[in-house]
Design an enzyme around this catalytic site. Sequence first.
Site, PDB file in Angstrom:
ATOM      1  N   ASP A 122      49.658   5.002 -31.725  1.00  0.00           N
ATOM      2  CA  ASP A 122      50.700   5.162 -30.713  1.00  0.00           C
ATOM      3  C   ASP A 122      50.048   5.670 -29.427  1.00  0.00           C
ATOM      4  O   ASP A 122      49.453   4.888 -28.692  1.00  0.00           O
ATOM      5  CB  ASP A 122      51.738   6.135 -31.293  1.00  0.00           C
ATOM      6  CG  ASP A 122      52.988   6.262 -30.457  1.00  0.00           C
ATOM      7  OD1 ASP A 122      53.469   5.244 -29.952  1.00  0.00           O
ATOM      8  OD2 ASP A 122      53.500   7.390 -30.313  1.00  0.00           O
ATOM      9  N   ARG A 184      60.331   6.066 -45.303  1.00  0.00           N
ATOM     10  CA  ARG A 184      58.952   5.637 -45.610  1.00  0.00           C
ATOM     11  C   ARG A 184      58.937   4.607 -46.727  1.00  0.00           C
ATOM     12  O   ARG A 184      58.045   3.783 -46.819  1.00  0.00           O
ATOM     13  CB  ARG A 184      58.109   6.837 -46.065  1.00  0.00           C
ATOM     14  CG  ARG A 184      57.877   7.885 -44.995  1.00  0.00           C
ATOM     15  CD  ARG A 184      56.781   8.834 -45.461  1.00  0.00           C
ATOM     16  NE  ARG A 184      56.761  10.094 -44.738  1.00  0.00           N
ATOM     17  CZ  ARG A 184      56.143  10.276 -43.570  1.00  0.00           C
ATOM     18  NH1 ARG A 184      55.525   9.282 -42.995  1.00  0.00           N
ATOM     19  NH2 ARG A 184      56.166  11.457 -42.987  1.00  0.00           N
TER      20      ARG A 184
HETATM   21  P1  IMP Z   1      49.473   9.114 -31.990  1.00  0.00           P
HETATM   22  O1  IMP Z   1      48.578  10.301 -32.128  1.00  0.00           O
HETATM   23  O2  IMP Z   1      50.458   9.256 -30.869  1.00  0.00           O
HETATM   24  O3  IMP Z   1      48.754   7.789 -31.940  1.00  0.00           O
HETATM   25  O4  IMP Z   1      50.424   9.221 -33.212  1.00  0.00           O
HETATM   26  C1  IMP Z   1      50.417   8.477 -34.271  1.00  0.00           C
HETATM   27  C2  IMP Z   1      51.428   9.033 -35.239  1.00  0.00           C
HETATM   28  O5  IMP Z   1      52.740   9.168 -34.625  1.00  0.00           O
HETATM   29  C3  IMP Z   1      51.590   8.064 -36.346  1.00  0.00           C
HETATM   30  O6  IMP Z   1      50.686   8.335 -37.386  1.00  0.00           O
HETATM   31  C4  IMP Z   1      53.031   8.253 -36.733  1.00  0.00           C
HETATM   32  O7  IMP Z   1      53.180   9.282 -37.682  1.00  0.00           O
HETATM   33  C5  IMP Z   1      53.747   8.706 -35.497  1.00  0.00           C
HETATM   34  N1  IMP Z   1      54.466   7.567 -34.874  1.00  0.00           N
HETATM   35  C6  IMP Z   1      54.199   6.977 -33.695  1.00  0.00           C
HETATM   36  N2  IMP Z   1      55.028   5.972 -33.426  1.00  0.00           N
HETATM   37  C7  IMP Z   1      55.877   5.907 -34.487  1.00  0.00           C
HETATM   38  C8  IMP Z   1      56.990   5.034 -34.817  1.00  0.00           C
HETATM   39  O8  IMP Z   1      57.383   4.098 -34.096  1.00  0.00           O
HETATM   40  N3  IMP Z   1      57.587   5.298 -35.998  1.00  0.00           N
HETATM   41  C9  IMP Z   1      57.207   6.290 -36.843  1.00  0.00           C
HETATM   42  N4  IMP Z   1      56.160   7.106 -36.584  1.00  0.00           N
HETATM   43  C10 IMP Z   1      55.505   6.917 -35.404  1.00  0.00           C
END
Ligand code: IMP
Length: 213
Positions: A122, A184
């Site tokens: 993300d 999940r």
């Molecule tokens: P990042 O550090 O922002 O890349 O976060 C990644 C984490 O955010 C993932 O492992 C997910 O747990 C959570 N996440 C990000 N986008 C989503 C989504 O659309 N649905 C559910 N979890 C998400």
Amino acid sequence: MLWSAVGGVSCGIPAGEGHSMHEDIDQILISEEEIQIGIDRVAESITRDYRGKDFSVVSILKGSCVFASDLIRRIPIPLELAFVAAESYRDGTDSGELKMNFFPSEGEIEGRNILLVDDILDTGRTMWSLKAELMTRGAAEVRSCVFLDKPARRAVEYAADYRCFEVEDLFVVGYGLDYAGRYRNLPFVGSLKESVIASKEAASRASGAATTE
Ligand code: IMP
Ligand code: MG
């Protein structure tokens, strides 16, 4: 990517008594069949790239457990498996501090080729931080494999080495991905109805900082 309306689609799971998760889904974005095709493709690339190389798959909990368990069973070469739990606390004040648990032991990191596996890339902060930490602790190489990639949301420069699907900037659930700890166990990836998000947002605002894994 195929977008199919959930109404009339049989997911093979009886609703049972009471509230079914399926009622909260607006659209199925990636079906079970599409998921299997995407994983097969990525597993083939990983198998080709790692053949003859010792490596460990490190699954980032909780979100990647469903994906990682399907992925490793499609990789027919030796590998080791470890887990790390990464929780980012986002209270809206800064980018979120990452707390790590079940971090692989020294022997599982030093000199190892590591393939970090997550449910979704993300902002990129989780992967970026974990990779930096593993390299600091002596990993020989750290690559990453994500089930979903949401490039529109990137806050740090990070590209996954392997990814199954690219998704738009939309909150998705299922196949390991949660919303407030739920969904999940859906076998597909879908979007939530706005009414579900609105009612849960009010509840989480009342309880303070949000936690994601
Ligand atoms: P990042 O550090 O922002 O890349 O976060 C990644 C984490 O955010 C993932 O492992 C997910 O747990 C959570 N996440 C990000 N986008 C989503 C989504 O659309 N649905 C559910 N979890 C998400
Ligand atoms: Mg996660």
